[in-house]
Motif scaffolding. Structure first.
Motif, PDB file in Angstrom:
ATOM      1  N   MET A   1       0.848  -1.163   0.000  1.00 17.71           N
ATOM      2  CA  MET A   1       0.000   0.000   0.000  1.00 17.71           C
ATOM      3  C   MET A   1       0.900   1.234   0.000  1.00 17.71           C
ATOM      4  O   MET A   1       1.872   1.295   0.744  1.00 17.71           O
ATOM      5  CB  MET A   1      -0.865  -0.072   1.246  1.00 17.71           C
ATOM      6  CG  MET A   1      -1.718   1.079   1.481  1.00 17.71           C
ATOM      7  SD  MET A   1      -2.907   0.665   2.758  1.00 17.71           S
ATOM      8  CE  MET A   1      -4.192   1.656   2.143  1.00 17.71           C
ATOM      9  N   SER A   2       0.638   2.212  -0.838  1.00 16.66           N
ATOM     10  CA  SER A   2       1.491   3.402  -0.903  1.00 16.66           C
ATOM     11  C   SER A   2       1.103   4.425   0.164  1.00 16.66           C
ATOM     12  O   SER A   2      -0.050   4.511   0.577  1.00 16.66           O
ATOM     13  CB  SER A   2       1.412   4.030  -2.291  1.00 16.66           C
ATOM     14  OG  SER A   2       0.100   4.447  -2.568  1.00 16.66           O
ATOM     15  N   TYR A   3       2.104   5.172   0.599  1.00 17.04           N
ATOM     16  CA  TYR A   3       1.905   6.168   1.650  1.00 17.04           C
ATOM     17  C   TYR A   3       2.938   7.278   1.466  1.00 17.04           C
ATOM     18  O   TYR A   3       4.132   6.999   1.368  1.00 17.04           O
ATOM     19  CB  TYR A   3       2.076   5.506   3.023  1.00 17.04           C
ATOM     20  CG  TYR A   3       1.872   6.440   4.196  1.00 17.04           C
ATOM     21  CD1 TYR A   3       0.636   7.015   4.446  1.00 17.04           C
ATOM     22  CD2 TYR A   3       2.919   6.731   5.052  1.00 17.04           C
ATOM     23  CE1 TYR A   3       0.452   7.864   5.524  1.00 17.04           C
ATOM     24  CE2 TYR A   3       2.744   7.577   6.136  1.00 17.04           C
ATOM     25  CZ  TYR A   3       1.508   8.136   6.366  1.00 17.04           C
ATOM     26  OH  TYR A   3       1.317   8.972   7.437  1.00 17.04           O
ATOM     27  N   GLU A   4       2.484   8.524   1.384  1.00 15.87           N
ATOM     28  CA  GLU A   4       3.417   9.633   1.213  1.00 15.87           C
ATOM     29  C   GLU A   4       4.108   9.919   2.538  1.00 15.87           C
ATOM     30  O   GLU A   4       3.473  10.280   3.524  1.00 15.87           O
ATOM     31  CB  GLU A   4       2.704  10.882   0.704  1.00 15.87           C
ATOM     32  CG  GLU A   4       3.694  11.973   0.345  1.00 15.87           C
ATOM     33  CD  GLU A   4       3.106  13.054  -0.537  1.00 15.87           C
ATOM     34  OE1 GLU A   4       3.896  13.837  -1.066  1.00 15.87           O
ATOM     35  OE2 GLU A   4       1.874  13.096  -0.694  1.00 15.87           O
ATOM     36  N   LEU A  20       4.999   3.804  11.070  1.00 15.57           N
ATOM     37  CA  LEU A  20       4.376   2.534  10.699  1.00 15.57           C
ATOM     38  C   LEU A  20       3.442   2.049  11.800  1.00 15.57           C
ATOM     39  O   LEU A  20       2.307   1.652  11.528  1.00 15.57           O
ATOM     40  CB  LEU A  20       5.436   1.468  10.427  1.00 15.57           C
ATOM     41  CG  LEU A  20       4.895   0.046  10.239  1.00 15.57           C
ATOM     42  CD1 LEU A  20       4.003  -0.045   9.020  1.00 15.57           C
ATOM     43  CD2 LEU A  20       6.015  -0.959  10.188  1.00 15.57           C
ATOM     44  N   ILE A  21       3.898   2.075  13.027  1.00 12.70           N
ATOM     45  CA  ILE A  21       3.089   1.592  14.150  1.00 12.70           C
ATOM     46  C   ILE A  21       1.779   2.369  14.255  1.00 12.70           C
ATOM     47  O   ILE A  21       0.721   1.793  14.489  1.00 12.70           O
ATOM     48  CB  ILE A  21       3.890   1.658  15.460  1.00 12.70           C
ATOM     49  CG1 ILE A  21       5.025   0.630  15.400  1.00 12.70           C
ATOM     50  CG2 ILE A  21       3.005   1.410  16.668  1.00 12.70           C
ATOM     51  CD1 ILE A  21       6.066   0.796  16.478  1.00 12.70           C
ATOM     52  N   HIS A  26      -4.768   0.833   9.970  1.00  9.95           N
ATOM     53  CA  HIS A  26      -5.219   1.111   8.600  1.00  9.95           C
ATOM     54  C   HIS A  26      -4.660   0.069   7.641  1.00  9.95           C
ATOM     55  O   HIS A  26      -5.370  -0.425   6.754  1.00  9.95           O
ATOM     56  CB  HIS A  26      -4.776   2.516   8.183  1.00  9.95           C
ATOM     57  CG  HIS A  26      -5.250   2.895   6.820  1.00  9.95           C
ATOM     58  ND1 HIS A  26      -4.425   2.909   5.729  1.00  9.95           N
ATOM     59  CD2 HIS A  26      -6.477   3.251   6.368  1.00  9.95           C
ATOM     60  CE1 HIS A  26      -5.115   3.258   4.657  1.00  9.95           C
ATOM     61  NE2 HIS A  26      -6.359   3.476   5.025  1.00  9.95           N
ATOM     62  N   LEU A  27      -3.406  -0.285   7.802  1.00 11.41           N
ATOM     63  CA  LEU A  27      -2.766  -1.295   6.963  1.00 11.41           C
ATOM     64  C   LEU A  27      -3.513  -2.623   7.072  1.00 11.41           C
ATOM     65  O   LEU A  27      -3.824  -3.266   6.071  1.00 11.41           O
ATOM     66  CB  LEU A  27      -1.310  -1.457   7.407  1.00 11.41           C
ATOM     67  CG  LEU A  27      -0.363  -2.208   6.495  1.00 11.41           C
ATOM     68  CD1 LEU A  27      -0.095  -1.407   5.232  1.00 11.41           C
ATOM     69  CD2 LEU A  27       0.942  -2.476   7.215  1.00 11.41           C
ATOM     70  N   LYS A  28      -3.845  -3.019   8.299  1.00  8.63           N
ATOM     71  CA  LYS A  28      -4.552  -4.283   8.524  1.00  8.63           C
ATOM     72  C   LYS A  28      -5.964  -4.251   7.939  1.00  8.63           C
ATOM     73  O   LYS A  28      -6.432  -5.240   7.379  1.00  8.63           O
ATOM     74  CB  LYS A  28      -4.585  -4.606  10.008  1.00  8.63           C
ATOM     75  CG  LYS A  28      -3.227  -5.006  10.532  1.00  8.63           C
ATOM     76  CD  LYS A  28      -3.269  -5.342  11.996  1.00  8.63           C
ATOM     77  CE  LYS A  28      -1.865  -5.716  12.459  1.00  8.63           C
ATOM     78  NZ  LYS A  28      -1.848  -6.184  13.833  1.00  8.63           N
ATOM     79  N   ARG A  29      -6.654  -3.106   8.067  1.00  4.59           N
ATOM     80  CA  ARG A  29      -8.011  -2.994   7.500  1.00  4.59           C
ATOM     81  C   ARG A  29      -7.997  -3.191   5.986  1.00  4.59           C
ATOM     82  O   ARG A  29      -8.955  -3.674   5.400  1.00  4.59           O
ATOM     83  CB  ARG A  29      -8.635  -1.643   7.839  1.00  4.59           C
ATOM     84  CG  ARG A  29      -9.180  -1.541   9.235  1.00  4.59           C
ATOM     85  CD  ARG A  29     -10.061  -0.316   9.416  1.00  4.59           C
ATOM     86  NE  ARG A  29      -9.419   0.940   9.098  1.00  4.59           N
ATOM     87  CZ  ARG A  29      -8.676   1.674   9.927  1.00  4.59           C
ATOM     88  NH1 ARG A  29      -8.467   1.243  11.169  1.00  4.59           N
ATOM     89  NH2 ARG A  29      -8.152   2.810   9.549  1.00  4.59           N
TER      90      ARG A  29
END
Length: 71
Positions: A1-4, A20-21, A26-29
């Motif tokens: 997943m991209s993230y600025e 990240l933590i 959001h990453l898991k969702r």
């Protein structure tokens, strides 16, 4: 997943995984494994790894804004 995102001091290896933590829920969702960081339209790294591209038998990575040890 991209993230600025751009490391505050990209030339220094740190153990700060706070960005990240903070975004793990959001990453898991999204059922994603990791973030692919980019800044100014350029991919720089992943939250836990480096990014290399292989094209025509040539390995490339970013020229600036990253740890010097991986260039």
């Amino acid at each position: 997943m991209s993230y600025e995102y751009h490391r505050e001091i990209p030339a220094v290896k740190t153990l700060s995984y706070l960005p990240l933590i903070q975004r793990l829920p959001h990453l898991k969702r999204q059922a994603a494994d990791d973030y692919l960081y980019y800044s100014n339209g350029l991919i720089s790294e992943s939250s836990r790894s480096n990014v290399f591209i292989v094209k025509n038998k040539t390995v490339s990575t970013a020229h600036s804004g990253i740890l010097p040890g991986i260039t």
